[in-house]
Every structure is written in structure tokens, then in C-alpha cells.
Design a protein around this motif. Structure first.
Motif, PDB file in Angstrom:
ATOM      1  N   THR A 170       0.838  -1.206   0.000  1.00 53.34           N
ATOM      2  CA  THR A 170       0.000   0.000   0.000  1.00 53.34           C
ATOM      3  C   THR A 170       0.869   1.251   0.000  1.00 53.34           C
ATOM      4  O   THR A 170       0.626   2.195  -0.760  1.00 53.34           O
ATOM      5  CB  THR A 170      -0.940  -0.001   1.221  1.00 53.34           C
ATOM      6  OG1 THR A 170      -1.690  -1.208   1.220  1.00 53.34           O
ATOM      7  CG2 THR A 170      -1.878   1.192   1.200  1.00 53.34           C
ATOM      8  N   HIS A 211      -3.511   2.436  -5.056  1.00 53.31           N
ATOM      9  CA  HIS A 211      -3.254   2.683  -3.637  1.00 53.31           C
ATOM     10  C   HIS A 211      -4.570   2.676  -2.853  1.00 53.31           C
ATOM     11  O   HIS A 211      -4.687   2.013  -1.828  1.00 53.31           O
ATOM     12  CB  HIS A 211      -2.535   4.029  -3.468  1.00 53.31           C
ATOM     13  CG  HIS A 211      -2.376   4.454  -2.040  1.00 53.31           C
ATOM     14  ND1 HIS A 211      -1.441   3.908  -1.204  1.00 53.31           N
ATOM     15  CD2 HIS A 211      -3.051   5.383  -1.303  1.00 53.31           C
ATOM     16  CE1 HIS A 211      -1.536   4.471  -0.010  1.00 53.31           C
ATOM     17  NE2 HIS A 211      -2.512   5.375  -0.041  1.00 53.31           N
ATOM     18  N   ALA A 262      -5.654   0.128   0.036  1.00 47.39           N
ATOM     19  CA  ALA A 262      -5.722   0.814   1.341  1.00 47.39           C
ATOM     20  C   ALA A 262      -7.070   0.579   2.021  1.00 47.39           C
ATOM     21  O   ALA A 262      -7.143   0.595   3.252  1.00 47.39           O
ATOM     22  CB  ALA A 262      -5.461   2.309   1.169  1.00 47.39           C
ATOM     23  N   THR A 279      -6.121  -2.503   3.804  1.00 47.79           N
ATOM     24  CA  THR A 279      -4.955  -2.372   4.683  1.00 47.79           C
ATOM     25  C   THR A 279      -5.272  -1.564   5.935  1.00 47.79           C
ATOM     26  O   THR A 279      -4.919  -1.983   7.048  1.00 47.79           O
ATOM     27  CB  THR A 279      -3.775  -1.722   3.927  1.00 47.79           C
ATOM     28  OG1 THR A 279      -3.512  -2.484   2.744  1.00 47.79           O
ATOM     29  CG2 THR A 279      -2.533  -1.648   4.790  1.00 47.79           C
TER      30      THR A 279
END
Length: 177
Positions: free
Chosen positions: A136, A148, A152, A155
Motif C-alpha cells: 500500500t 493505492h 488501502a 490495509t
């Protein structure tokens, strides 16, 4: 002449860091503590681990807040702060588990089940967060914004869960040190 910047290939670094972390944790788990380690009281390290996990949790919440405000610069700073506190946690965790025997949980009934559920999910997701967080971050550094954001979304909640449950595990087992 085209001025576009080629994204850096972080994949080899991500693989190397992930494998090294997994290997060190696995090896130290199987190694006996050095005899001279018994001369010291290392029980302050789990509290330190919980403090580092608390900082990581707060830094991640701040990073999330600032990205929602579209403040990428401050978001990035808090993500790097979370990486620093996570790294300090990992060093403290490895040190503690290398120098001491494992502490058994002494609770019973529902609390025992809750403790082991939290511990199990914490460990599994902590292992998963290593390559997730690194990937990420690499995508963010390369300004691959769509990729990303896509990773994310997974994440951030997992990393928040891992850091929060690290504190909960400490609170639940602290009476047994």
C-alpha cells in the motif's frame, strides 16, 4: 521529451522485508532464551509493545482523518509515524520473545475464549499486514493513486485492528506476567 517519472519497483524489497520478518520471528520462537537473560526482569517490554501499538493506532486514525480531508502531505507523515512505531514494536516484541519464556494466559471461561480468539486473529492479521502495508505504501509513494486506494481500503482497517488488538492482548495477559 516526456517528463513522466517511472514508478519504482518496490516488489523485491517488499518480499525481502516480509520474508526476513517472518523468518526472524519463527526462528526466535524456537530458540531457547540465553541463560544470562534470566538475570533481568524483561516484563516492561510487553507494556512497551502495547504503548507502541497504541501510538500506531492513533497515527493510523490521524492518517485516515487527513486523507479524508485530502491532505496527502500530513497523511503521509502519519503513515510514516505508524511505520516507525510499528517497527519499534516489532523490535521490542522480538527482543522480549527471544529473552523470555512465553507467558500462559491464566483466565477462565468466556474471557479465556475471548483472549484466544483475539490473540489468534491478531497473529494471523499481523502476519498479513506486513506485505499489505508495504505494498500500500509503495503504491502511494509511486502515486499510483487508484491502486493505492483500492488496497488501502483493506490495509487500513486490518492494520487498525492489529494495533488495537495488540493493546487488548496486553491488557488481558498483563496480570499473568
Amino acid at each position: 521529451m516526456d517528463q513522466t517519472v517511472q514508478p519504482r519497483n518496490y516488489k523485491p524489497l517488499i518480499w525481502i522485508v516480509t520474508i526476513v520478518i517472518y523468518a526472524v520471528v519463527a526462528l526466535l520462537d524456537r530458540m531457547p532464551a540465553p541463560a544470562e537473560a534470566e538475570a533481568y526482569d524483561w516484563t516492561f517490554l510487553p507494556l512497551l509493545n502495547a504503548i507502541f501499538n497504541s501510538f500506531t493506532f492513533v497515527f493510523l486514525l490521524a492518517a485516515w482523518y487527513f486523507i479524508k480531508k485530502r491532505n496527502i502531505r500530513t497523511h503521509r507523515r502519519f503513515i510514516f509515524a505508524a511505520f516507525i512505531s510499528t517497527t519499534l514494536f516489532l523490535l521490542s516484541y522480538i527482543t522480549y520473545h527471544f529473552l523470555t519464556e512465553s507467558t500462559p494466559y491464566g483466565g477462565e471461561g468466556f474471557l479465556r475464549s475471548a483472549y484466544y480468539f483475539i490473540l489468534f486473529t491478531h497473529i494471523v492479521l499481523a502476519a498479513a499486514i506486513v506485505p499489505l502495508a508495504l505494498t500500500t505504501t509503495a503504491r502511494g509513494l509511486n502515486r499510483q493513486d487508484a491502486r493505492h486506494r483500492k488496497i488501502a481500503r483493506w490495509t487500513m482497517p486490518i492494520w487498525l485492528y492489529v494495533s488495537l488488538t495488540g493493546v487488548l492482548v496486553y491488557v488481558m495477559i498483563a496480570p499473568y506476567y
